[in-house]
Design a protein around this motif. Structure first.
Motif, PDB file in Angstrom:
ATOM      1  N   GLU A 179     -35.919  30.224   4.189  1.00 29.79           N
ATOM      2  CA  GLU A 179     -34.686  29.657   4.735  1.00 29.79           C
ATOM      3  C   GLU A 179     -34.756  29.544   6.254  1.00 29.79           C
ATOM      4  O   GLU A 179     -34.399  28.518   6.842  1.00 29.79           O
ATOM      5  CB  GLU A 179     -33.492  30.519   4.322  1.00 29.79           C
ATOM      6  N   LYS A 180     -35.242  30.594   6.907  1.00 28.27           N
ATOM      7  CA  LYS A 180     -35.388  30.562   8.369  1.00 28.27           C
ATOM      8  C   LYS A 180     -36.452  29.557   8.798  1.00 28.27           C
ATOM      9  O   LYS A 180     -36.311  28.881   9.819  1.00 28.27           O
ATOM     10  CB  LYS A 180     -35.743  31.955   8.901  1.00 28.27           C
ATOM     11  N   HIS A 208     -32.644  17.470   4.270  1.00 28.73           N
ATOM     12  CA  HIS A 208     -32.317  17.619   5.692  1.00 28.73           C
ATOM     13  C   HIS A 208     -32.740  16.394   6.509  1.00 28.73           C
ATOM     14  O   HIS A 208     -32.394  16.301   7.689  1.00 28.73           O
ATOM     15  CB  HIS A 208     -33.018  18.855   6.267  1.00 28.73           C
ATOM     16  N   LYS A 260     -34.914  26.179   8.609  1.00 23.44           N
ATOM     17  CA  LYS A 260     -33.920  26.029   9.681  1.00 23.44           C
ATOM     18  C   LYS A 260     -34.598  25.727  11.007  1.00 23.44           C
ATOM     19  O   LYS A 260     -34.130  24.885  11.785  1.00 23.44           O
ATOM     20  CB  LYS A 260     -33.065  27.294   9.788  1.00 23.44           C
ATOM     21  N   TYR A 261     -35.738  26.397  11.280  1.00 19.39           N
ATOM     22  CA  TYR A 261     -36.446  26.139  12.530  1.00 19.39           C
ATOM     23  C   TYR A 261     -36.982  24.718  12.554  1.00 19.39           C
ATOM     24  O   TYR A 261     -36.857  24.011  13.563  1.00 19.39           O
ATOM     25  CB  TYR A 261     -37.597  27.129  12.737  1.00 19.39           C
ATOM     26  N   VAL A 302     -35.871  22.103  11.004  1.00 19.67           N
ATOM     27  CA  VAL A 302     -34.738  21.180  11.168  1.00 19.67           C
ATOM     28  C   VAL A 302     -34.260  21.165  12.619  1.00 19.67           C
ATOM     29  O   VAL A 302     -33.815  20.132  13.129  1.00 19.67           O
ATOM     30  CB  VAL A 302     -33.594  21.563  10.208  1.00 19.67           C
ATOM     31  N   SER A 303     -34.399  22.287  13.321  1.00 18.76           N
ATOM     32  CA  SER A 303     -33.988  22.349  14.736  1.00 18.76           C
ATOM     33  C   SER A 303     -34.893  21.499  15.618  1.00 18.76           C
ATOM     34  O   SER A 303     -34.557  21.218  16.771  1.00 18.76           O
ATOM     35  CB  SER A 303     -33.987  23.802  15.231  1.00 18.76           C
ATOM     36  N   ASP A 319     -37.097  33.665  14.688  1.00 15.13           N
ATOM     37  CA  ASP A 319     -36.303  32.441  14.548  1.00 15.13           C
ATOM     38  C   ASP A 319     -36.797  31.546  13.410  1.00 15.13           C
ATOM     39  O   ASP A 319     -36.280  30.452  13.200  1.00 15.13           O
ATOM     40  CB  ASP A 319     -36.295  31.649  15.859  1.00 15.13           C
ATOM     41  N   GLY A 320     -37.807  31.996  12.679  1.00 16.08           N
ATOM     42  CA  GLY A 320     -38.313  31.224  11.551  1.00 16.08           C
ATOM     43  C   GLY A 320     -39.551  30.418  11.875  1.00 16.08           C
ATOM     44  O   GLY A 320     -40.230  29.925  10.965  1.00 16.08           O
ATOM     45  N   SER A 336     -36.805  20.812   0.561  1.00 15.27           N
ATOM     46  CA  SER A 336     -35.754  20.711   1.586  1.00 15.27           C
ATOM     47  C   SER A 336     -35.666  19.324   2.228  1.00 15.27           C
ATOM     48  O   SER A 336     -35.190  19.190   3.363  1.00 15.27           O
ATOM     49  CB  SER A 336     -35.999  21.762   2.682  1.00 15.27           C
TER      50      SER A 336
END
Length: 315
Positions: free
Chosen positions: A152-153, A196, A156-157, A159-160, A117-118, A193
Motif C-alpha cells: 500500500e505504501k 490510479h 502510494k509513493y 502515485v505521488s 514513505d514506501g 493498482s
C-alpha cells in the motif's frame, strides 16, 4: 523494410559474450548481469535459448550473489543492487531454475530496501528512484514474496510521482519520462493498482512520443530511439491504448536499425549496435506480435510462457 535478421542477431549475442576483453565489454562490465538478461531474453524471444549452456550461466550468476546481504551484483566482486538482483531473478525464471535461490534471503534483501514513505533505495547507499520501486515489486512478485513489503505504501509513493501531464517521474516532481512511466505503470499493474492512472491523459502523452520517422522518443523534442519501442509500447498495452500507435511505421523503424551484415540493433539507423538496443528492439517487435517471435509480458518483461509458468504451473 525487409525481415528481422533472426540468425544474425543470435550470432551477434553469442559473439558479444566471447569478447570479454574488448573496450565495450570492459566499460560495461559493471552491468554484466543486466547485459546477460538482455541477451538471454532476446534469445528466448527469438526461440533460440537452447544455444546457451544454462549451467554455465547459472554458475556465473550465483557467483555474483552476496550471501551476506542476499542481493546480486552486476558482476563478481561488486556491491549488490536492486537493478542486478531483478535481472538475476529474471534470468533464473527464464531457465525455470528459481530453485537455486535462497528465496527467503533474496526477498529479505529486496524488502529491506523499502523506506518509510514506501519508496525504495537501489542499494545500501540510499539513492531513491521509481525504477527501484518497479525492480522490487517485480522481483518479489516473481518470488511470490510481495507480502514482505508494505504494498500500500509502495503504491502510494509511486502515485505521488504522477504529474499533471499524466506521466511519472523518478521522484515526486520529477519530469515525466517514458522509462520512468514504464516502471510506474508496470509496478501498478503487478500490484493491481492501475486505477490510479488517468489512462486517456497518459495514453495521449505516450502516443505523442511517435516521431515522423516512425520511432518513439522518451520525452518531447528528443530523437526517436529503439529502446522506447519497449518503454512506450509496454505502457500503452498495460493501459489499453496501444492502438493509438502506428505499429507499421514503428516496425519499419526498428527493422531499419538492424545491422544486416553482423547482427544487432542500434538506437537509430546506421549507428553502432549493442545488446541493450537489440533486446529492446526485439521486445518491441514482440509486443507488436511480429511473426516468429515469442510474445512478451509487458509488465514482467519476460516471455509470456515464462510468466505463466511462474504463476500458473503446479507446484
Amino acid at each position: 523494410m525487409g525481415e528481422l535478421e533472426v540468425h544474425k542477431h543470435v550470432q551477434y549475442i553469442l559473439a558479444v559474450e566471447k569478447k570479454k576483453d574488448s573496450f565495450e565489454a570492459l566499460v560495461m562490465e559493471h552491468l554484466r548481469m543486466n547485459g546477460a538478461y538482455w541477451g538471454l531474453t532476446t534469445l528466448d524471444l527469438l526461440q533460440n535459448i537452447a544455444v546457451i549452456d544454462q549451467e554455465e550461466v547459472i554458475s556465473w550468476l550465483m557467483s555474483c550473489w552476496d550471501k551476506e546481504s542476499g542481493g546480486f551484483s552486476g558482476t563478481v566482486g561488486l556491491d549488490p543492487h536492486l537493478l542486478y538482483t531483478l535481472s538475476a531473478v529474471q534470468i533464473l525464471a527464464l531457465f525455470n531454475r528459481l530453485d537455486v535461490l535462497d528465496i527467503d534471503k533474496v526477498s529479505k534483501y529486496v524488502a529491506g530496501l523499502q523506506n518509510e514513505d514506501g519508496s525504495f533505495s537501489g542499494d545500501m547507499w540510499g539513492e531513491i528512484d521509481t525504477r527501484f520501486s518497479y525492480c522490487a515489486i517485480c522481483c518479489l512478485s516473481i518470488l511470490h514474496s510481495l507480502d514482505k513489503i508494505n504494498v500500500e505504501k509502495a503504491v502510494k509513493y509511486i502515485v505521488s510521482c504522477k504529474n499533471l501531464d499524466g506521466g511519472f517521474g523518478a521522484t515526486p516532481g520529477g519530469e515525466s519520462h517514458a522509462g520512468q512511466i514504464f516502471c510506474c505503470v508496470g509496478a501498478l499493474s503487478i500490484t493491481g493498482s492501475l486505477h490510479h492512472i488517468d489512462r486517456d491523459l497518459l495514453g495521449w502523452w505516450l502516443c505523442e512520443r511517435q516521431c515522423t520517422d516512425g520511432g518513439l522518443n522518451g520525452r518531447p523534442e528528443k530523437l526517436a530511439d529503439v529502446c522506447y519501442s519497449w518503454w512506450v509500447l509496454s505502457s500503452l498495452i498495460m493501459i489499453d491504448c496501444v492502438h493509438w500507435i502506428d505499429k507499421s511505421k514503428l516496425t519499419e523503424f526498428i527493422l531499419n536499425c538492424q545491422d544486416r551484415e553482423n547482427g544487432g540493433i542500434s538506437d537509430r539507423p546506421d549507428n553502432a549496435v549493442d545488446v541493450f538496443h537489440t533486446y529492446f528492439g526485439v521486445a518491441g517487435l514482440s509486443l507488436m506480435e511480429y511473426a516468429g517471435l515469442k510474445p512478451i509480458d509487458p509488465a514482467y518483461a519476460l516471455p509470456i510462457d515464462v510468466v505463466n509458468r511462474i504463476f500458473f504451473s503446479k507446484c
